[in-house]
Scaffold this motif. Sequence first.
Motif, short mmCIF file in Angstrom:
data_model
loop_
_atom_site.label_atom_id
_atom_site.label_comp_id
_atom_site.label_asym_id
_atom_site.label_seq_id
_atom_site.Cartn_x
_atom_site.Cartn_y
_atom_site.Cartn_z
N LYS A 480 0.79 -1.33 -0.01
CA LYS A 480 0.06 0.04 -0.08
C LYS A 480 0.98 1.34 -0.07
O LYS A 480 2.27 1.26 0.47
CB LYS A 480 -0.74 -0.15 1.10
CG LYS A 480 -1.91 -1.28 1.30
CD LYS A 480 -2.71 -1.16 2.32
CE LYS A 480 -3.63 -2.24 2.26
NZ LYS A 480 -4.62 -2.42 3.55
N SER A 481 0.46 2.27 -0.30
CA SER A 481 0.86 3.53 -0.38
C SER A 481 1.47 3.96 0.99
O SER A 481 2.57 4.64 0.93
CB SER A 481 0.11 4.75 -1.23
OG SER A 481 -0.89 4.92 -0.15
N GLU A 482 0.78 3.54 1.96
CA GLU A 482 1.51 4.19 3.25
C GLU A 482 2.47 3.16 3.84
O GLU A 482 3.16 3.66 4.51
CB GLU A 482 0.13 4.15 4.40
CG GLU A 482 -0.42 2.72 4.58
CD GLU A 482 -1.59 2.61 3.59
OE1 GLU A 482 -2.33 1.72 3.89
OE2 GLU A 482 -1.69 3.32 2.64
N GLN A 1044 -7.01 7.98 -0.71
CA GLN A 1044 -6.12 8.38 0.60
C GLN A 1044 -6.93 9.69 1.08
O GLN A 1044 -6.92 9.82 2.29
CB GLN A 1044 -4.66 8.45 0.34
CG GLN A 1044 -4.13 7.36 -0.33
CD GLN A 1044 -4.14 5.92 0.48
OE1 GLN A 1044 -4.18 6.31 1.79
NE2 GLN A 1044 -4.28 4.96 -0.10
#
Length: 1292
Positions: A480-482, A1044
């Motif tokens: 994931k982007s996080e 997001q």
Amino acid sequence: MVAVGCPKTPQRPTLRTCGELGGLPKALGALCEHRDTKSLPRHRDPAQPGLRAPTASGPPAGCEGAPGWAPRPVPAGAEASGALWQQPGTAGCKGGHGGRQHRQLTREARGDPRPSGAAEGCPHPSWRRPRPHGHAPSARGWAGVPRGFGGLREPPRRCGDGTRALRRLGEAVGSSPAAARCLGRLPVRGCSIPPGREGLQSCRAVEVPAGLAGGKEPAAAALPSMSQPIPVQITVGNAQDLKTLKSSLLHTVVRVEYNGAVLGESSKTNVLPDGTAEYDFSTSFEYSPDGPNSLDVLVQKPLLLTLLEVAAKEKKKTEKVTPLAQAVVDLLPLLQGVRSLKVLAPLYAVPAFPSAMPHPEATAGLEVIVSTKELLLSATQFSSGNLLSITLEAAYSVPEAFTPDAQQNYMACLQIPAAGEKELPLLFKNGILKADGEKEPFPRPKNWPLGPLLAPDALNIPNSFIVGGPYEDEDGELTKSEDRAFRIQAESSRRVVWDTEIRCFLDAAAVATLQSRIAECRHWPVELCRMSMSSGGKGKASKLDKRDEDKQIAFHGVAYVNMLHLLCPGVKQIRGAFRVFNYQDSEVFEKTRVQYSIFRDRRSQLGLGKERLGTSPGSKAAPNKAQKEEKDSNATQYSEAGTFLVMEINLDRPLVPKRLREELVQRVKELIPPHPALPPRTEGAKKVVEDYHKRVTSVAVAILREYHELFGKQLPDQGMMDHKTMEEQKRQLNYELNTSGKYFAFKEQLKYSVVKIVREKYLKTTAFETKEKLQEFLSELYVYLVDHMHMALNKLLSGADVSPAPPPYTTRKQLLLFAREAEANKDLNLASLFYKQRIARDQRSIQSWLAYGAFCLLHEDATKAQECFQQAVCLDPQHIQSLLLCGIVAVKLQHYEEAEIFFEDACCLEPSSIIAWTLAGLFYELQNNYIQAERSFREAKKLLRAELEEERRLLEAAEGEEKKPSSPSTDPEKIPDSSADKPPEVVEGVTSNEEATAVQEVPEAAEPQPPPCTIFMKTVEFLMKFNAVRFVHKALAHELLSLQGGPTCAYYLALAWTYLLREDFPRCGQCLCEAARIDPLNPNVWAQKGHLFYLQKDFDKAKDCYERVISFVEDAADMHFVYLRLGSIYLDEKEYGRAKHIYLLACDNSASCLTWLGVGIACYRLEEMLEAEDALSEANALNNTNAEVWGYLALICLQGGRQLEAEQCYKYTVKVGVGAPRAARAAAPLPAQPVPPVSARTAPRLRGSAAQPGPQRAPLSRSSACRTTRCCRRSAPPSTASASATPRSEPT
């Protein structure tokens, strides 16, 4: 009888020195039948013919055993066993045996085949007594046999098997009842290994005939035959560019090694001045599925060649041999059907010292030929099997307790299921701990699973690299982007690097087992630990140390690899990051159903001899409290540090093959069979029409002849005949024709041609079911016959061929606009009629079929929608939109197998389609196939990133060429929220220039709404276009989860469209308010809000929203309906000037019958009769079935005093407006006004009008919200085609 260890004995280990015999009787060497072998030493004894007595200082002359071997006395009763050669050592046995060797020979004299064990470090076999079943063998040896004895590479499966196999083998040779039971696959009492040849084959460590122990030479009974080994011939040819390694190189030797054994060395060869050397050296080793060089070894380990420099021999000194370079040869092609492999292996230089850099300019190579006389694997075996490659790249974010200590070995291990219940452990050793620094480069080579080599570069596998890739494309965790920032930081911090690839070949049974294991449990454990190298101190470890060693494992962790991706069709590779957790038996069993630890419970299978699992390798004391606390802290440090492994698993062929394109096309053809072509009746219909024209012409000529006979020919110069005279002549002509019977004759002449038209043209051969259908058909037939009668008469009177019928006045685009207008007015019958007319205009138009199918899908007629979409696929089997829509409607009809075929065919046909992959993922999610859905979404995201990157590159290139600064953009979030609730004020009448400028000040700074930047919003656009509401909801749900920063304006607009379809106005209003808050300058938001208020009959708010949309510089997507509804509001509020202006804008944007009707009504209310008549005539030309148009034309004719035309228009109003009181309401508010003069130019346009739309001026931007709403409250529903008396075109 064949001696033990003879290289020509099938399935026997090769013994090359006396030391490898390990004290076996010398008589075994004398029993060998193959006297030409060099691998077995020949012991000669004077007591036997042809044998030579040994010397006291060493082995007999000619023996190739190690120097220093000497005979010792043999106890009484053991003479039959012959003299025994032993290595110098301790007392009693120079190899450290002492009294044990005497006890061993005593047992042999008694016939007891169980010798005692050997001392520490003695190469002799150390037999042990049988242990109870299930007892773990010693770490120093299995079944009492030290590792490497007799060339053995694999231990028996259970303890005590060596002794039992020895006893069984002796009985087999002696043909005892027990041997018969064993060979007959019957269990032998006291033996734990399986009976039969497999049991003997599994315990090949003991191949000593039992008859020798009793002093008897066994009979020539052959042992059970096993598979024959296959020799692998290795030939080293010439070397090239050796001078690049060392310019002063003169003499070299090549050493060939495989699997830890030296196969041989070439003779000393001179290096020529050009850097070449001719070796012509050959050697070989034997491949055997059950031998030391088995299939797994050939797959994993390469052939190692070392180039040695031989220095010039000085006086009284031996030649100095120095390693110069190394090369490796991959033997995998031998398993892929290649019998002879010729490669030029590059030579990698050996550095002078460990920290020295290799020679980058070295280009030396060694020509090697590897060949076999027969295939190692047959074509069937190779095709039915699979090659599995597992690459362990690194462990990132490791605990801080990991220190770069040479005594620490970082290991990881997992087990791959083989055939049956067997497990194949794959061990990754020698992980390198790297401190904080730069990231690992990409691409970087993969390494062989070998120990440290002299040339570090030789560890690299040729043409095999770790290429990496975006985190989002991985199959593991932390994608994931996080997680991106954490992974970037971890990759440059403390880490353990392996970069090692281990390969194994799975036969058909192993492949089936692998599939079933993955299906049963998707997660597989990969254990990780830190092992301490043995200190090498003297003495034995205590029992307490062994017990602690089994219980304590330093930093024992486990990662759970999701292998279910390999069961997706066509998937051959998975790569990703997997978190490492502390090893807990309950958690491991819950996730993987594995009840043991490889490092803790099955360490003997890994062959770890020098490594220790305990945290303190040199400690002998019991663990105290501090050590227990350290162990508990070690168990949790992985989770605290966030450690994760990066692995890659590759298969040569997918476990589940993907459907081929040809197979998918065939399946689609089976699902959509081609429609049979209609019989060719075009020529017959044309012929009967021509015949009808001829009959009409002949009857007309005959009637004209009768007229001339009665009244004579009238010349043109005689002037016009008055109406009264014409009526009198017509009456007389009719009377004459009826009384003479000629009228009946003329009718009979036409009757036959009319019957043929009905049969050939209309294909009507059966009776009608109802009178209504009969009347409808007669009306249509009458119109057709009258039209062709006029054509025939015009041709007769003009004397020339009549030109064909003019092309239709409307286009397919305008018909689509009319259909959407009717659909928005809830007039579904009229909308369906326009869609069908569009298809009839061009039956091979795919978009016409798709539009009608989308209309049917919206209004819950899935069966008809399926027919339309399938017809589009028939027209073009490679049309992606048609295939996807067929899949969508198949899901709606719950035909899931068909839907999967359509989606898979679309993805296979166009792999670059983002929408196809996204829809396939949504479908797999409906089927709870989350792994396949995840892979489809990942593929779509990869394509979207590539597309955005290409657009960004083109934009930067264009900006670089133009060298113009980009226009400043306005951040919607910086605009106050209150601006969304303040529509611009518009005063009555025409807005002044100052006010118009003030209204447009804000929109000028706004940029157009960017296209959707996610795969789900791109798919939502496609789905909204074709009314796939169910898939829209699923795509929006994914969009909400993937965002997001919260939902976007496009998300709320799409969600409002779904609520508007269900007429859920409160939720629709909430979504539009959120959209206006996010992007108050988006014209589509205000257009949707205007439609919502219009449907709620809040016309004031609707008018404010529409006026705000018109004030923007950028147009909304559905400006046509904005104009229509705003104009109707102005008409209701009697603002006719504004209504006229808005409707004229609509006509300029996209002209239709309703837009011209609005202009006509506004002009009529403004008493501009000429403009009103022109506008209504345009509306009538576009659609002559609109009753409201005919009604206003009748009113205009009445105002002009044209009673006849007004009566005609009124009749058409009543005829086409049956059941539609809207026309009557339009005429009701007519004010009492004086009748203006008649306009002579109106009637011809009315008479000649036809129900054919005109060309569209601009493409239509369809509004998603207007599909179920009413655009104009003054539109009348159409009547059937047969109810109109206007001329019709020829039916198709």
